[in-house]
Motif scaffolding. Structure first.
Motif, PDB file in Angstrom:
ATOM      1  N   GLU A 159       0.836  -1.349   0.160  1.00 55.48           N
ATOM      2  CA  GLU A 159       0.035  -0.222   0.232  1.00 55.48           C
ATOM      3  C   GLU A 159       0.849   1.263   0.040  1.00 55.48           C
ATOM      4  OE1 GLU A 159      -3.252  -1.211  -0.798  1.00 55.48           O
ATOM      5  OE2 GLU A 159      -4.282   0.037   0.850  1.00 55.48           O
ATOM      6  N   THR A 165       2.384   2.058  -3.340  1.00 55.99           N
ATOM      7  CA  THR A 165       1.504   2.508  -4.566  1.00 55.99           C
ATOM      8  C   THR A 165       0.762   3.741  -4.139  1.00 55.99           C
ATOM      9  OG1 THR A 165      -0.186   0.895  -3.665  1.00 55.99           O
ATOM     10  CG2 THR A 165       0.991   0.217  -5.451  1.00 55.99           C
ATOM     11  N   ASN A 166       1.187   4.130  -2.995  1.00 60.14           N
ATOM     12  CA  ASN A 166       0.626   5.437  -2.434  1.00 60.14           C
ATOM     13  C   ASN A 166      -1.003   5.292  -2.125  1.00 60.14           C
ATOM     14  OD1 ASN A 166       2.639   7.601  -2.212  1.00 60.14           O
ATOM     15  ND2 ASN A 166       2.688   7.378  -4.360  1.00 60.14           N
ATOM     16  N   ALA A 167      -1.303   4.155  -1.755  1.00 57.63           N
ATOM     17  CA  ALA A 167      -2.641   3.710  -1.567  1.00 57.63           C
ATOM     18  C   ALA A 167      -3.465   4.581  -1.020  1.00 57.63           C
ATOM     19  CB  ALA A 167      -2.915   2.195  -1.222  1.00 57.63           C
ATOM     20  N   ARG A 176      -3.076   7.486  -0.306  1.00 51.84           N
ATOM     21  CA  ARG A 176      -3.448   9.180  -0.911  1.00 51.84           C
ATOM     22  C   ARG A 176      -4.733   8.734  -1.881  1.00 51.84           C
ATOM     23  NH1 ARG A 176       2.384  12.055  -1.249  1.00 51.84           N
ATOM     24  NH2 ARG A 176       0.869  13.833  -1.606  1.00 51.84           N
ATOM     25  N   PHE A 177      -4.748   7.612  -2.555  1.00 52.88           N
ATOM     26  CA  PHE A 177      -5.842   7.526  -3.507  1.00 52.88           C
ATOM     27  C   PHE A 177      -7.000   7.413  -2.850  1.00 52.88           C
ATOM     28  CE2 PHE A 177      -7.811   4.068  -6.058  1.00 52.88           C
ATOM     29  CZ  PHE A 177      -8.438   4.904  -6.885  1.00 52.88           C
ATOM     30  N   LEU A 178      -7.032   6.476  -1.878  1.00 50.21           N
ATOM     31  CA  LEU A 178      -8.320   6.213  -1.184  1.00 50.21           C
ATOM     32  C   LEU A 178      -8.833   7.219  -0.647  1.00 50.21           C
ATOM     33  CD1 LEU A 178      -7.192   2.938   0.286  1.00 50.21           C
ATOM     34  CD2 LEU A 178      -8.788   3.096  -1.595  1.00 50.21           C
ATOM     35  N   ARG A 179      -8.061   8.408  -0.004  1.00 49.45           N
ATOM     36  CA  ARG A 179      -8.556   9.490   0.853  1.00 49.45           C
ATOM     37  C   ARG A 179      -9.236  10.398  -0.221  1.00 49.45           C
ATOM     38  NH1 ARG A 179      -9.796  10.524   4.465  1.00 49.45           N
ATOM     39  NH2 ARG A 179      -8.568  12.487   5.265  1.00 49.45           N
ATOM     40  N   THR A 180      -9.055  10.081  -1.438  1.00 50.00           N
ATOM     41  CA  THR A 180      -9.755  11.138  -2.233  1.00 50.00           C
ATOM     42  C   THR A 180     -10.968  10.468  -2.673  1.00 50.00           C
ATOM     43  OG1 THR A 180      -9.094  10.060  -4.547  1.00 50.00           O
ATOM     44  CG2 THR A 180      -7.602  11.701  -3.580  1.00 50.00           C
ATOM     45  N   LEU A 191      -7.813  16.430   3.520  1.00 53.40           N
ATOM     46  CA  LEU A 191      -6.380  15.694   3.313  1.00 53.40           C
ATOM     47  C   LEU A 191      -5.330  15.787   4.452  1.00 53.40           C
ATOM     48  CD1 LEU A 191      -6.117  15.501  -0.547  1.00 53.40           C
ATOM     49  CD2 LEU A 191      -7.366  13.732   0.888  1.00 53.40           C
ATOM     50  N   LYS A 224     -17.416  13.980   0.067  1.00 53.71           N
ATOM     51  CA  LYS A 224     -16.809  13.410  -1.055  1.00 53.71           C
ATOM     52  C   LYS A 224     -17.360  12.787  -2.109  1.00 53.71           C
ATOM     53  CE  LYS A 224     -12.204  13.551   1.131  1.00 53.71           C
ATOM     54  NZ  LYS A 224     -11.253  12.800   1.984  1.00 53.71           N
ATOM     55  N   TYR A 247     -12.700  15.611  -7.453  1.00 54.76           N
ATOM     56  CA  TYR A 247     -11.451  16.244  -7.039  1.00 54.76           C
ATOM     57  C   TYR A 247     -10.523  15.672  -8.032  1.00 54.76           C
ATOM     58  CZ  TYR A 247      -7.607  16.576  -4.262  1.00 54.76           C
ATOM     59  OH  TYR A 247      -5.984  16.960  -3.804  1.00 54.76           O
ATOM     60  N   PHE A 293      -2.837   9.842  -7.687  1.00 55.20           N
ATOM     61  CA  PHE A 293      -2.532   8.450  -7.270  1.00 55.20           C
ATOM     62  C   PHE A 293      -3.484   7.531  -7.471  1.00 55.20           C
ATOM     63  CE2 PHE A 293      -0.864  11.563  -4.173  1.00 55.20           C
ATOM     64  CZ  PHE A 293       0.614  11.451  -4.437  1.00 55.20           C
ATOM     65  N   PHE A 294      -2.962   6.246  -8.190  1.00 57.36           N
ATOM     66  CA  PHE A 294      -3.767   5.005  -8.392  1.00 57.36           C
ATOM     67  C   PHE A 294      -3.271   3.692  -7.839  1.00 57.36           C
ATOM     68  CE2 PHE A 294      -4.673   8.156 -11.651  1.00 57.36           C
ATOM     69  CZ  PHE A 294      -6.054   8.491 -11.458  1.00 57.36           C
ATOM     70  N   TYR A 295      -3.834   2.770  -7.741  1.00 58.56           N
ATOM     71  CA  TYR A 295      -3.400   1.334  -7.720  1.00 58.56           C
ATOM     72  C   TYR A 295      -2.755   1.194  -9.191  1.00 58.56           C
ATOM     73  CZ  TYR A 295      -5.199   0.332  -3.250  1.00 58.56           C
ATOM     74  OH  TYR A 295      -5.350   0.121  -1.860  1.00 58.56           O
TER      75      TYR A 295
END
Lengths: 219, 290, 124
Positions: A65, A68-70, A72-76, B52, B75, B80, B86-88
C-alpha cells in the motif's frame, strides 16, 4: 467496505494459504506421523506462528500500500478513515480467527484428541488476543511515524519473533528456571474467555484511534 | 447567491509557510479561479478543503456541512483532481473505474467509459504505463463520472498538451454553464482561468490578495503607457510599478474608472495609451507589490 | 519619442514600430539628422526581438525615412513632409470610410459628420 476488504485481502490470503499448505504440515509432521502427540512444544510453537503470520501479512500488505501511495488515492474517494482502516482491522481479525479455527480443527481431525484440540483452541485464543493488540499497535505506529520508519521497525520485530521460540527456550527460560511447560501452564491457566474478550475489545477500540491518526498521518 | 463552499479563518502553519486565516465563499453554479505563484498556498487550501490535511484552526463548510464530520457525504458529491494523481498503478483504468464505482452513490459507468474514450485512455492498459497527462485525464474522468455538484481541481492542466487542455477547460465551462455545477480551479496558467472563470481569487504568500468577479477585475485594472511628464499627479499616484525607459513609461492601475476622466486629454493627444491587462499582469503586479 | 508595443494590436510588431517612428517624425519630435537608437538598444528597451527592429529599420530605410551610415548608425532622413502627409491622408480616408459605414447603420448622414468635423476643428 466489502470491496475494500476484497482489495486488501491478497496478502492475508497468501499468508494464510502458505501456513495451511506449507507450514502446518511441516510444524505438525512429528505429531501427525508419530506417537509423540502430547509433547507441549508443538502447541507452544503454534502460538508464535500465529502472531508471526498475521504480522507478516500486515507488514507485506502495508508495504504494498505504501509503495502504491494507496492511502492518498483512497483518501480522495468517499471513504472515511474508519472505513479504510476498518477494512484492514477486519482482515486482521478474520485472519486470527481463521488461524485458530484451522489449527484447532486440524489437530482434532488428525490426532483424534478432543482434549488436545481444546487445549490448542484455548491457548491460541490467548495468543490471538495478544496478536490483535500487537496488530492494532502496529497500525497506530505506522500511521503515527509513517511506514518508511515504522515499517522497518515492524520488520525487525517480525524477524525477532521468528526466533523468539528458540530464544525463549534456550536463553530466556533456563536462567529463570522455567520450562516450556511452565509457560504453557501459565497461559492455559488464564481465563481464555476473559482474555479473548478483553483482547478483542481493545483491538476494536484502537480502530477509531488509528483512524484519527491516519487521516492526517504520514503514510 | 448561495455559497457552496465556505472557508472561515482557515489557518495552517508549516515551518516555511503559513496559510494565514483565510476567509472565502465560493458561489454555487460559477467557476472560481484560484491564481497565485508557486508556494502561495493554493494546494494547501485545496487539501484542507478535501480534508487531506488538518487545519490548525478555522473551519471549512461544503454544501453547508462541516468538512471533517461529513467527509464521506461531501466527497461523494465532489469531483476532485489533485496536483498529483494516485492510483493502484498495477491496475488498469477499467479496474479502477469498477473499484471506485462501489464507493460513489451516483457512479455512472457509461459516463466513465465515455470519458475514457474521449480522452483516448486505453482501458485495459496498466496505469503505470500511462503518461502524466493521461493520469490527469483518468483522474478527471473519475471526477466527472459521479455527478459531482462541486468540482475542485488543483492545477489540472499543467501536464496536458494545449489541445487537451483546451478541451478540458471547455468541458469544465460547460459543466458550470449548462449543468449548474460549481467549479473551483487553481492554476498558474492564467490563460485557462481567464477563459472560463467568473470569479477570481488571487493568493499571495498565504493570504487572499484579491477576490472579485473577473469582469470587475479586468475593467478596473489597466495598463497605462504614457509619455514622461504627460500625466497629472492624481494619475501618477494610482499607478503601480511604473517603469520608465527610452520610449516612454508604463504603469498599472487598479482604479481605472476613477482616473479615467483625467486621462481623456492625454489619450486624444496620443501621449497616453490605455491597454487591457491579462490576469497574469495583475498577478505580477500583486507579487511585485509585496 | 513615445513608442508602445502592444501584443493586443493586430498590426505586426515591426509595423507598430515603423508607424510610431513616422508619427514622431511627423510631429517633429524626431528631426532630420537625429540619430536613432541602435537596433540592439531599441530591442532591449522595447523588450522585443532584434529581428523585429531590424525589419522595421529596413522598411523605414526602403521608404526613405531613415538613412543608415555604416559604423555610425541610423539617422532620420531629410524627407519632405509632403510624403508623410500623403500617407496619413490615405489612412484618414480609410478611417473616415469606416465611420461613414458605421454611421449609415444608425442613419447618420455624411453631412452630420462634416458638421462634427467642422466643430471639432474650430475647438482646437
Amino acid at each position: 467496505m466489502l470491496r475494500l476488504i476484497q482489495k486488501f485481502s491478497l496478502m492475508y490470503a497468501f499468508y494464510l494459504a502458505m501456513y495451511a499448505f506449507l507450514m502446518f504440515p511441516l510444524l505438525n509432521y512429528d505429531r501427525i506421523s508419530g506417537p509423540d502427540t502430547e509433547n507441549p512444544i508443538y502447541i507452544f510453537y503454534q502460538g508464535g506462528f500465529l502472531i508471526w503470520m498475521v504480522l507478516g501479512a500486515l507488514w507485506a500488505h502495508e508495504n504494498m500500500e505504501h509503495k502504491t501511495n494507496a492511502y492518498r488515492f483512497l483518501r480522495t474517494l468517499p471513504l472515511g478513515g474508519i472505513k479504510i482502516i476498518g477494512a484492514k482491522f477486519t482482515l486482521v481479525f478474520m485472519s486470527v480467527f481463521l488461524f485458530i479455527v484451522y489449527q484447532s480443527g486440524m489437530i482434532r481431525i488428525l490426532t483424534g484428541s478432543a482434549q488436545l484440540a481444546t487445549a490448542t483452541w484455548q491457548y491460541l485464543c490467548v495468543l490471538g488476543s495478544l496478536c490483535l493488540i500487537l496488530a492494532g499497535l502496529a497500525y497506530m505506529g505506522i500511521y503515527r511515524f509513517g511506514f518508511v520508519v515504522f515499517g522497518k521497525l515492524l520488520l525487525g520485530i517480525w524477524m525477532l519473533l521468528f526466533l523468539s521460540p528458540i530464544l525463549l527456550r534456550q536463553f530466556i527460560l533456563p536462567p529463570l528456571k522455567l520450562t516450556v511447560d511452565d509457560v504453557l501452564g501459565f497461559v492455559t491457566g488464564l481465563n481464555w474467555v476473559a482474555v479473548s474478550l478483553i483482547g478483542t475489545a481493545l483491538f476494536w477500540a484502537m480502530l477509531p484511534l488509528a483512524a484519527r491518526i491516519n487521516i492526517h498521518g504520514k503514510v | 447567491m448561495e455559497s457552496v463552499l465556505r472557508l472561515h479563518q482557515l489557518h495552517k502553519a508549516y515551518a516555511e509557510f503559513v496559510l494565514d486565516h483565510i476567509d472565502l465563499e465560493v458561489p454555487g453554479g460559477y467557476v472560481t479561479g484560484l491564481i497565485g505563484p508557486n508556494g502561495a498556498g493554493k494546494t494547501t487550501t485545496i487539501k484542507l478543503i478535501m480534508n487531506l490535511i488538518r487545519a490548525d484552526s478555522g473551519g471549512v463548510e461544503v454544501f453547508g456541512l462541516k468538512h471533517d464530520r461529513h467527509e464521506i457525504q461531501i466527497k461523494d458529491r465532489v469531483g476532485y483532481v489533485g496536483e498529483e494523481q494516485f492510483f493502484y498503478e498495477q491496475r488498469s483504468a477499467a479496474w479502477t473505474g469498477n473499484f471506485v464505482s462501489h464507493f460513489f452513490s451516483a457512479w455512472d459507468p457509461d459516463a466513465f467509459d465515455h470519458y475514457l474514450d474521449r480522452f483516448e485512455l486505453p482501458p485495459k492498459k496498466r496505469i503505470k504505463k500511462y503518461s502524466k497527462g493521461m493520469k490527469v485525464k483518468l483522474s478527471l474522468a473519475i471526477a466527472l463520472s459521479h455527478a459531482p455538484e462541486l468540482i475542485i481541481l488543483d492545477e489540472p492542466t499543467s501536464g496536458l498538451d494545449p489541445v487537451v487542455r483546451r478541451e478540458v477547460i471547455d468541458l469544465l465551462h460547460r459543466a458550470a454553464a449548462e449543468e449548474n455545477k460549481t467549479v473551483l480551479i487553481s492554476s498558474h496558467i492564467t490563460d485557462d482561468i481567464e477563459r472560463i472563470a467568473d470569479y477570481i481569487v488571487y493568493m499571495v504568500q498565504g493570504r487572499i490578495a484579491i477576490y472579485a468577479s473577473k469582469d470587475e477585475l479586468l475593467s478596473s485594472w489597466k495598463t497605462i503607457h504614457f509619455k514622461q511628464d504627460s500625466v497629472p499627479a492624481s494619475v501618477l499616484e494610482s499607478l503601480e510599478h511604473v517603469e520608465t525607459q527610452m520610449f516612454g513609461s508604463t504603469g498599472i492601475t487598479r482604479d481605472f474608472p476613477v482616473i479615467e476622466g483625467d486621462l481623456t486629454e492625454g489619450i486624444s493627444s496620443g501621449s497616453i495609451r490605455v491597454e487591457s491587462v491579462g490576469l497574469d499582469d495583475i498577478l505580477i503586479a500583486l507579487v511585485n507589490g509585496d | 519619442m513615445f513608442i508602445v508595443i502592444s501584443p493586443l494590436n493586430p498590426d505586426p510588431m515591426y509595423k507598430q514600430v515603423t508607424d510610431q517612428i513616422k508619427d514622431a517624425i511627423a510631429d517633429g519630435s524626431l528631426k532630420p539628422e537625429d540619430r536613432l537608437p541602435s537596433i540592439r538598444e531599441m530591442a532591449r528597451e522595447l523588450k522585443i526581438s532584434e529581428i523585429t527592429i531590424k525589419r522595421a529599420y529596413t522598411d523605414l530605410e526602403n521608404e526613405g525615412y531613415i538613412l543608415t551610415r555604416s559604423g555610425l548608425g541610423s539617422f532620420i532622413a531629410d524627407i519632405n513632409r509632403a510624403k508623410l502627409r500623403r500617407e496619413k491622408l490615405v489612412q484618414a480616408r480609410n478611417e473616415i470610410r469606416k465611420i461613414l459605414n458605421t454611421g449609415k447603420r444608425f442613419g447618420i448622414e455624411p453631412s452630420d459628420l462634416v458638421d462634427i468635423i467642422q466643430k471639432l476643428g474650430d475647438d482646437k
